[in-house]
Scaffold this motif. Sequence first.
Motif, short mmCIF file in Angstrom:
data_model
loop_
_atom_site.label_atom_id
_atom_site.label_comp_id
_atom_site.label_asym_id
_atom_site.label_seq_id
_atom_site.Cartn_x
_atom_site.Cartn_y
_atom_site.Cartn_z
N PRO A 27 0.79 -1.17 -0.07
CA PRO A 27 -0.01 0.00 -0.03
C PRO A 27 0.86 1.36 -0.02
O PRO A 27 1.72 1.23 0.40
N LEU A 35 -8.69 1.86 8.67
CA LEU A 35 -9.98 2.06 8.35
C LEU A 35 -10.77 0.89 9.23
O LEU A 35 -10.67 -0.01 9.10
N ASN A 38 -16.66 1.92 7.46
CA ASN A 38 -16.73 2.43 6.04
C ASN A 38 -18.24 2.47 5.63
O ASN A 38 -18.79 1.44 5.13
N MET A 67 -13.68 0.34 -1.37
CA MET A 67 -13.04 0.95 -0.22
C MET A 67 -12.44 0.10 0.59
O MET A 67 -11.26 0.11 1.09
N ARG A 70 -9.38 -1.60 -1.08
CA ARG A 70 -8.02 -0.67 -1.03
C ARG A 70 -7.69 -0.41 0.50
O ARG A 70 -6.53 -0.45 0.59
N PHE A 71 -8.58 -0.14 1.33
CA PHE A 71 -8.06 0.57 2.48
C PHE A 71 -7.89 -0.59 3.62
O PHE A 71 -7.32 -0.49 4.71
N TYR A 74 -4.47 -1.52 5.07
CA TYR A 74 -3.66 -0.58 6.06
C TYR A 74 -4.00 -1.06 7.59
O TYR A 74 -5.26 -1.46 7.99
N GLU A 164 -7.51 7.38 -2.04
CA GLU A 164 -6.33 7.26 -1.43
C GLU A 164 -5.51 8.45 -1.95
O GLU A 164 -4.69 8.88 -1.04
#
Length: 202
Positions: A27, A35, A38, A67, A70-71, A74, A164
């Motif tokens: 990432p 996150l 959401n 979302m 992708r997130f 993290y 992002e």
Amino acid sequence: MMRWVLGLVMMVAVSACASNRDLDEAPVPLGDFQLVHNIVVAENAQRGPLSRPATEDELTTAVKSAMAERFGRYAGASRYHFGISVEGYVLAQPGIPLVLAPKSALILNVTVWDDAAGGKLNDEPEQITVLETFGTAPIIGTGYTMTAEEQLKELSQNAAKAVERFLVRQSREEGWFTPDPAALATPTDSDADASAEEPAAL
């Protein structure tokens, strides 16, 4: 005419690369970010001109999934939340004539919440506008080559990538997701002694 249509017209000549190709890579650094919630709503989403229809559930599910995809990579210690509103969309139909084939688009308002601070990082929502990914069929448009579900999935992935980029910019310019040095400091002996004495004082 809706305000966001003007922005769409201004962006229609901009090319884009497939936005999900980097998901197998590490990432982009975002500091101390995780996150947690959401949240995506679409009750006020406006269907653009000549668009195929999409239900509220289809819009929220597609955006929320992109979302999370992708997130969810993290794993920082600090918790953050997304509040996202789908404002408008166009899922292109086959155009007539061919050279005027419409392009798909998605407009979101994005607010980021800091769990520890109990408030918003951006007082005003950031508006994100994305178009379909060009490159495979830039002349005929995806109205000829994709189903509405495929268009919405691609737009949602493009939107997640755009969010992002927004977070990376805010992290660099505004210090978002930067760990608090005080919270990372190693406790001293005196701190430990004071902490041990606190229960007796209560």
